[in-house]
Scaffold this motif. Structure first.
Motif, PDB file in Angstrom:
ATOM      1  N   THR A   1       0.871  -1.302   0.039  1.00  0.00           N
ATOM      2  CA  THR A   1      -0.133  -0.065   0.030  1.00  0.00           C
ATOM      3  C   THR A   1       0.948   1.269  -0.017  1.00  0.00           C
ATOM      4  OG1 THR A   1       0.106  -0.003   2.325  1.00  0.00           O
ATOM      5  CG2 THR A   1      -1.971  -1.224   1.297  1.00  0.00           C
ATOM      6  N   LYS A   2       0.224   2.245  -0.463  1.00  0.00           N
ATOM      7  CA  LYS A   2       1.149   3.648  -0.651  1.00  0.00           C
ATOM      8  C   LYS A   2       0.611   4.296   0.625  1.00  0.00           C
ATOM      9  CE  LYS A   2       2.338   3.862  -5.362  1.00  0.00           C
ATOM     10  NZ  LYS A   2       2.255   4.604  -6.534  1.00  0.00           N
ATOM     11  N   ALA A   3       1.458   5.208   1.386  1.00  0.00           N
ATOM     12  CA  ALA A   3       1.139   6.099   2.423  1.00  0.00           C
ATOM     13  C   ALA A   3       0.230   7.304   1.813  1.00  0.00           C
ATOM     14  CB  ALA A   3       2.324   6.779   2.811  1.00  0.00           C
ATOM     15  N   GLY A   4      -0.675   7.421   2.442  1.00  0.00           N
ATOM     16  CA  GLY A   4      -1.616   8.744   2.105  1.00  0.00           C
ATOM     17  C   GLY A   4      -1.203  10.008   2.574  1.00  0.00           C
ATOM     18  N   LEU A   5      -1.970  11.010   2.389  1.00  0.00           N
ATOM     19  CA  LEU A   5      -1.443  12.346   2.780  1.00  0.00           C
ATOM     20  C   LEU A   5      -1.184  12.616   4.137  1.00  0.00           C
ATOM     21  CD1 LEU A   5      -4.050  14.399   0.385  1.00  0.00           C
ATOM     22  CD2 LEU A   5      -1.380  14.025   0.038  1.00  0.00           C
ATOM     23  N   ALA A   6      -2.077  11.645   5.055  1.00  0.00           N
ATOM     24  CA  ALA A   6      -1.913  11.985   6.581  1.00  0.00           C
ATOM     25  C   ALA A   6      -0.503  11.656   6.705  1.00  0.00           C
ATOM     26  CB  ALA A   6      -2.931  11.052   7.284  1.00  0.00           C
TER      27      ALA A   6
END
Length: 458
Positions: free
Chosen positions: A25-30
């Motif tokens: 998974t890719k890290a989100g804006l948070a």
């Protein structure tokens, strides 16, 4: 480990179960927002630490401090208690919400910064240095344990590189801002209450910076709580059942001790880079805090940019030639080069010369520093990561305390000799860096064995 500064017991490497791969998974804006907040907190810590250096000469004149006392403030007060607090704070970071632990750290060091402004003698200044060291001790272990929780393995190298380079640039920005803050407060003195207008500028600066910590605390608390993926949670459960912190240390203490000692010996001399070289510029060439801050900041930015490029290139070359030993080899070359470059301090003729030499010293140090975060995170299992980093920091304490103090003692002993402080810095840096480089070079085989034991599937 210092510049500076830095692994699970050998889980029967031949029979250990392969570590599950994290979900892709890719890290989100948070996550990126959290990384930005960590950088803000790091920059604030850099400013508060840098102000101690920029304002050393005004404090020395007001409180009649000797170089030995200054060395004790930087070594015994700040560095010693930073190291002592690192392991307990790492333990808290492994067990409780790291956001609250980090927010508490910012609160402590901000309060200690304000306390410095009230110091009427060396004793109070030393107590405030202890508070500053305890507060800033949480930055390393908490940040290095938060980033792996925020970013999956595929993005972790990028996140670490961004944080490492940005935090170093942030330190340079902290130096520039620190000098500007001192100048701005002096110019704004007439706007203060009458009772405060007669206070020394260095006191007012510490008071102002103690207040700046409050909004940073609120920012830290806005970071969203981290959650592990199912695969990552399984890794932590399996690791917790298979190895304890004590078992890990018992299995790897010899290699860890050699790594700590190698970097620690180099740190004895390299304490001069951030702590004593600016004092040379102020004492020998009459530079003021704002000039010091700008000079240090520009030197740090230049050294970081060039050192970062050299570090990445050196890692690629070293990886092809020495494999897993590449990080230690890059550190070895960096420390050895810094020791030789330090001789130039004996020949400086202006403040500009000091800053140019500082940039040259930072290049090999940054080249090694950019590889450390990934090493620290890969050699420690997730459930022990913050404590391992804390333990390594505590192991380097004797060296970190000895560095600033040794230079201060040598400087006082040769104060009748022209350029005595520069002689003291070069003597400590040459001896420490070259000895540390030699020890790290001899530790490479053991380091590779440690990595294979901790990561048998890699």
């Amino acid at each position: 480990m210092v510049a500076v500064i830095p692994p699970a017991a050998a889980i029967a490497a031949e029979t250990a179960t392969p570590v599950p791969v994290e979900e892709k998974t890719k890290a989100g804006l948070a996550a990126w927002y959290a990384l930005g907040v960590l950088l803000v907190a790091t920059v604030l810590g850099s400013i508060d630490s840098m102000l101690v250096t920029l304002l050393t000469e005004p404090m020395r004149h007001t409180l009649s401090l000797s170089d030995t006392q200054i060395g004790m403030l930087k070594g015994g007060g700040l560095v010693l208690f930073t190291g002592l607090a690192t392991l307990p704070l790492g333990w808290l970071g492994d067990r409780f919400d790291r956001r609250f632990v980090l927010a508490g750290c910012v609160l402590v060091w901000s309060a200690a910064t304000g306390l410095r402004g009230t110091a009427m003698d060396y004793g109070m200044l030393f107590v405030a240095s202890i508070g500053l060291g305890v507060g800033e001790a949480g930055l390393g272990p908490i940040t290095n344990s938060l980033i792996p929780d925020l970013f999956p393995r595929a993005q972790r190298v990028l996140a670490n590189a961004i944080f490492a380079i940005s935090s170093i640039f942030g330190g340079a920005l902290g130096a520039i801002l620190g000098g500007s803050i001192v100048a701005g407060i002096e110019k704004s003195r007439h706007l203060l209450p009458v009772a405060m207008q007669g206070l020394e500028t260095w006191r007012l600066t510490f008071f102002a910076m103690s207040v700046v910590g409050l909004p940073v605390i609120l920012l830290v608390l806005t970071i969203r709580g981290t959650r592990r993926t199912p695969a990552a949670r399984k890794v932590q459960v399996d690791a917790a059942e298979g190895i304890s912190f004590g078992d890990y240390l018992r299995n790897h203490w010899a290699t860890l001790a050699r790594l700590v000692a190698g970097s620690g010996l180099a740190a004895v001399g390299l304490s001069s880079v951030g702590s004593w070289m600016p004092i040379v510029a102020a004492r020998q060439f009459g530079l003021q805090p704002q000039q010091l801050g700008q000079g240090i900041g520009i030197a740090a930015m230049a050294g970081t940019l060039i050192g970062g490029v050299i570090g990445v290139t050196a890692m690629r070359i070293a990886r092809k030639r020495v494999g897993a030993a590449a990080p230690v080899r890059v550190l070895t070359l960096g420390y050895g080069s810094a020791g030789l470059i330090s001789v130039g301090l004996l020949f400086v003729r202006s403040g500009t010369d000091v800053f140019v030499l500082l940039a040259l010293l930072l290049i090999p140090l940054i080249a090694g520093a950019v590889v450390l975060p990934n090493v620290l995170q890969e050699v420690a299992p997730p459930h022990l990561r913050a404590r391992v980093i804390g333990a390594l920091s505590m192991g380097g304490l004797p060296f970190a305390v000895l560095g600033p103090l040794a230079i201060g003692v040598i400087s006082d002993a040769v104060k009748s000799v022209p350029n005595g402080l520069a002689i003291a810095i070069v003597a400590a840096t040459m001896t420490g860096c070259l000895a540390g480089a030699a020890l790290l070079r001899a530790t490479e085989p053991a380091f590779v064995r440690l990595l294979k034991a901790v990561n048998p599937s890699s």
